[in-house]
Design an enzyme around this catalytic site. Structure first.
Site, PDB file in Angstrom:
ATOM      1  N   ASP A 150       0.887  -1.192  -0.001  1.00  0.00           N
ATOM      2  CA  ASP A 150      -0.096  -0.079   0.022  1.00  0.00           C
ATOM      3  C   ASP A 150       1.159   1.240   0.013  1.00  0.00           C
ATOM      4  O   ASP A 150       1.796   1.389   0.912  1.00  0.00           O
ATOM      5  CB  ASP A 150      -0.904  -0.111   1.177  1.00  0.00           C
ATOM      6  CG  ASP A 150      -2.005   1.293   0.757  1.00  0.00           C
ATOM      7  OD1 ASP A 150      -2.931   0.756  -0.033  1.00  0.00           O
ATOM      8  OD2 ASP A 150      -2.211   2.015   1.569  1.00  0.00           O
ATOM      9  N   ARG A 197       9.566   1.925  -2.397  1.00  0.00           N
ATOM     10  CA  ARG A 197       9.230   0.424  -2.520  1.00  0.00           C
ATOM     11  C   ARG A 197      10.585  -0.406  -2.335  1.00  0.00           C
ATOM     12  O   ARG A 197      10.652  -1.400  -1.640  1.00  0.00           O
ATOM     13  CB  ARG A 197       8.554   0.115  -3.970  1.00  0.00           C
ATOM     14  CG  ARG A 197       7.943  -1.194  -4.032  1.00  0.00           C
ATOM     15  CD  ARG A 197       7.098  -1.486  -5.174  1.00  0.00           C
ATOM     16  NE  ARG A 197       5.846  -0.570  -4.854  1.00  0.00           N
ATOM     17  CZ  ARG A 197       5.576   0.557  -5.505  1.00  0.00           C
ATOM     18  NH1 ARG A 197       6.257   0.913  -6.549  1.00  0.00           N
ATOM     19  NH2 ARG A 197       4.383   1.344  -5.148  1.00  0.00           N
TER      20      ARG A 197
END
Length: 205
Positions: A80, A192
């Site tokens: 997320d 990420r």
């Protein structure tokens, strides 16, 4: 950053990527398949997309990972992530994808960010991408790892690589947007990648 750490290791093999976002799936495959994982997405498996009802990136990531484990019986990884703009009080934040509407139109979402900055006469164009990676196992074990990358917003958007808000984001120390950047270079510095590095250090034997 309040990561929840488990003593489990994540063994190479099938790993369900609990996302319907093709851009995220591509990045997760780039990051995990060299480590021996076979990444299968929720989109590939035609899994339902759970409603994101939590108030944090970590909460929503866990919610999606748990749903994928329940549906498949296999370890699941959920991402997320989103854009947090300083002058907008951290918006769009957990609502980053929802700003793009249905069907997802991130150019429209970027226009909305720019319009809101202009409306308040913002001089500060600093922002950050935030990523929460959640791993869940069929036995109920789970862990969350968070990463960030800081930068500045530019207008108009530049580049057609990456996805989401990448074309309007220039990471600190860089002169090109994530939308202009070679994917391998972006993966080396992204939010990420930072979360994946923490996951690898904690869970990969």
């Amino acid at each position: 950053m309040g990561e929840e750490i488990t003593v489990r290791t994540l063994e190479p093999g099938k790993l369900v990527a609990a996302t319907h976002n093709k851009g995220k799936v591509s990045e997760l495959r780039d990051l995990f398949e060299p480590l021996g994982f076979i990444v299968v997405s929720a989109l590939d498996l035609d899994l339902d997309e759970p409603e994101e009802t939590e108030s944090t990136f970590a909460g929503n990531a866990l919610l999606k990972a748990r749903a994928a484990v329940e549906a498949t019986g296999a370890p699941a990884l959920s991402d997320d992530s989103g854009l947090a703009v300083t002058a907008l009080g951290g918006a769009p934040g957990i609502y980053s994808a929802r700003w793009a509407g249905e069907p997802r139109d991130f150019y429209r979402a970027m226009e909305k960010v720019e319009a809101e900055l202009k409306d308040i006469g913002a001089v500060d164009r600093s922002a950050k991408f935030v990523c929460a990676l959640a791993v869940a196992w069929p036995d109920g074990s789970e862990a969350v790892f968070e990463g960030e990358v800081h930068g500045q917003l530019v207008w108009p958007p530049r580049g057609d690589r990456g996805f989401g808000y990448d074309p309007m984001f220039v990471a600190d120390g860089e002169t090109i947007t994530f939308g202009e950047m070679d994917p391998a270079r972006k993966h080396a510095m992204s939010h990420r990648a930072a979360a994946v590095a923490k996951l690898k250090a904690a869970l990969l034997s």
